[in-house]
Design an enzyme around this catalytic site. Structure first.
Site, short mmCIF file in Angstrom:
data_model
loop_
_atom_site.label_atom_id
_atom_site.label_comp_id
_atom_site.label_asym_id
_atom_site.label_seq_id
_atom_site.Cartn_x
_atom_site.Cartn_y
_atom_site.Cartn_z
N CYS A 46 6.29 -4.35 5.23
CA CYS A 46 6.24 -3.46 6.07
C CYS A 46 5.98 -4.01 7.16
O CYS A 46 5.89 -3.29 8.63
CB CYS A 46 5.01 -2.72 5.72
N ARG A 51 11.89 3.05 10.89
CA ARG A 51 10.36 3.05 11.14
C ARG A 51 10.44 4.94 12.42
O ARG A 51 10.06 5.37 12.52
CB ARG A 51 9.54 2.38 11.93
N ARG A 108 -4.26 6.88 13.15
CA ARG A 108 -3.71 5.72 13.20
C ARG A 108 -5.36 5.39 13.16
O ARG A 108 -6.24 5.08 13.81
CB ARG A 108 -3.72 4.61 13.26
N ASP A 135 2.52 -7.21 0.49
CA ASP A 135 2.03 -6.46 1.66
C ASP A 135 0.98 -7.45 1.41
O ASP A 135 0.14 -8.21 0.47
CB ASP A 135 0.74 -5.05 2.04
N HIS A 176 -0.34 5.18 4.28
CA HIS A 176 0.78 4.90 4.73
C HIS A 176 2.11 5.58 5.16
O HIS A 176 2.64 4.87 4.59
CB HIS A 176 0.62 3.14 5.53
N GLN A 233 5.30 4.95 6.69
CA GLN A 233 6.05 3.28 6.48
C GLN A 233 6.60 3.65 5.15
O GLN A 233 8.07 3.51 5.35
CB GLN A 233 5.26 1.94 6.72
N1 NVA Z 1 -2.17 -3.18 4.52
C1 NVA Z 1 -2.12 -3.04 6.09
C2 NVA Z 1 -0.35 -2.40 6.43
C3 NVA Z 1 -0.15 -2.52 7.65
C4 NVA Z 1 1.10 -2.09 8.39
C5 NVA Z 1 -3.22 -2.68 7.12
O1 NVA Z 1 -3.71 -1.96 6.08
O2 NVA Z 1 -3.49 -3.26 7.67
N1 CP Z 2 4.24 -1.83 9.35
C1 CP Z 2 3.40 -1.40 10.62
O1 CP Z 2 3.20 -0.38 10.33
O2 CP Z 2 3.57 -2.15 11.43
P1 CP Z 2 2.14 -2.59 12.85
O3 CP Z 2 0.89 -1.84 12.28
O4 CP Z 2 2.82 -2.56 13.37
O5 CP Z 2 1.68 -0.35 13.35
#
Ligand code: NVA
Ligand code: CP
Length: 301
Positions: free
Chosen positions: A260, A288, A102, A219, A129, A132
């Site tokens: 998500c 997930r 990540r 989101d 993502h 997800q």
């Molecule tokens: N769009 C959000 C998704 C988190 C799971 C982010 O990137 O922070």
């Molecule tokens: N939805 C998701 O990816 O959650 P986290 O940021 O908690 O991993």
């Protein structure tokens, strides 16, 4: 399939295979049937951003598959002090059987795949993502019985979630409508993929996107790494880009809601809609685990 870098790389058949395997692994897990398919295997989990669901579901999932998961905070690795990603990839390939990462730049994930020789799984970048959205597709299919022909509506920032939902939804034969403010549309690479498809609609009007939808998704307005843009984003999104009772009324009467998580209730979704659809949203969070186990089995067994 050697890696999971982005859904753009996957065929419809590959996505269906992952969803079918995820359903099977969920059945095995919930019925206490052992499925230690990755015994003796190690997954490295590199995190340059925060996580609750991704970290814990990968770690628990790997344990259930009989393997081991190592949490690797990017800020504690030499990569943070300038060790090149191509060297990191070659080193980690000698120890591990797979890497979930990540981070910010999609290019970093692609570089790990190019220079290493073990499967790389994208656990979220600024661009996409995929893990997800595999869980989202699994959840929609579980609740509705199928995906093809259903209408998916995404309201909000044209971010990593929007990018992956558009690609995943269209690849599965769904109609996809996305409503984003001007200047916050999904990324060019995704629009180039989606635009020729007559099942795709991009608008700045949430009610137009939601009309007749079978599933509504949203989101956060400011993603990880965009904390400094919060005020400006609030101004662009507030009062319009929200899943609320009015938007639900435009959708099909039995429409699902997915998020998500983490959610900012009162911003992209009202607390009332969130709580009345909490069962579906937490099924999505649970899935997930099953969807990622399927990805790991496909790539690492
Ligand atoms: N769009 C959000 C998704 C988190 C799971 C982010 O990137 O922070
Ligand atoms: N939805 C998701 O990816 O959650 P986290 O940021 O908690 O991993």
């Amino acid at each position: 399939m050697k890696h999971l870098l982005k859904l753009l790389d996957l065929s419809t058949e590959e996505i269906v295979d992952i969803l079918d395997l995820a359903d099977k692994l969920k059945y095995q897990k919930t019925h206490g049937i052992p499925h230690r398919i990755l015994e003796g295997k190690s997954l490295g989990m590199v995190f340059a951003k925060s996580s609750t669901r991704t970290r814990i579901s990968f770690e628990a999932g790997m344990f259930q598959l009989g393997g081991q998961a190592l949490f690797l905070s990017a800020s504690d690795m030499q990569i943070n002090r300038g060790e090149p990603v191509e060297d990191t990839a070659r080193v980690l390939s000698r120890y591990l059987d797979g890497i979930m990462i990540r981070t910010f730049a999609q290019a970093e994930v692609e570089a790990l795949a190019e220079h290493g020789d073990i499967p790389i799984i994208n656990g979220l970048t600024d661009f996409c993502h995929p893990c997800q959205v595999l869980a989202d597709l699994m959840t929609i299919r579980e609740h509705k019985g199928l995906l093809q022909g259903l209408k998916m509506c995404y309201i909000g920032d044209g971010n990593n979630m929007a990018n992956s939902l558009i690609v995943g939804g269209l690849k599965m034969g769904m109609k996809v409508a996305c409503a984003s403010p001007k200047g916050y549309e999904p990324w060019r690479e995704v629009l180039d993929f989606a635009a020729p498809n007559p099942d795709f609609l991009l608008t700045s009007e949430p009610l137009e996107a939601a009309a007749g939808a079978d599933v509504l998704l949203t989101d956060v307005w400011a993603s990880m790494g965009q904390e400094g843009e919060r005020a400006e984003r609030q101004a662009a999104f507030a009062g319009k880009y929200q899943i609320n009772a009015e938007l639900l009324a435009a959708a099909n009467p039995d429409a699902m809601v997915q998020h998500c998580l983490p959610a900012h209730k009162g911003e992209e979704i009202t607390a009332e809609v969130f709580e009345s659809h909490a069962a579906e949203i937490f099924d999505e969070a649970e899935n997930r685990l099953h969807a990622q186990k399927a990805v790991m089995v496909k790539l690492m067994s």
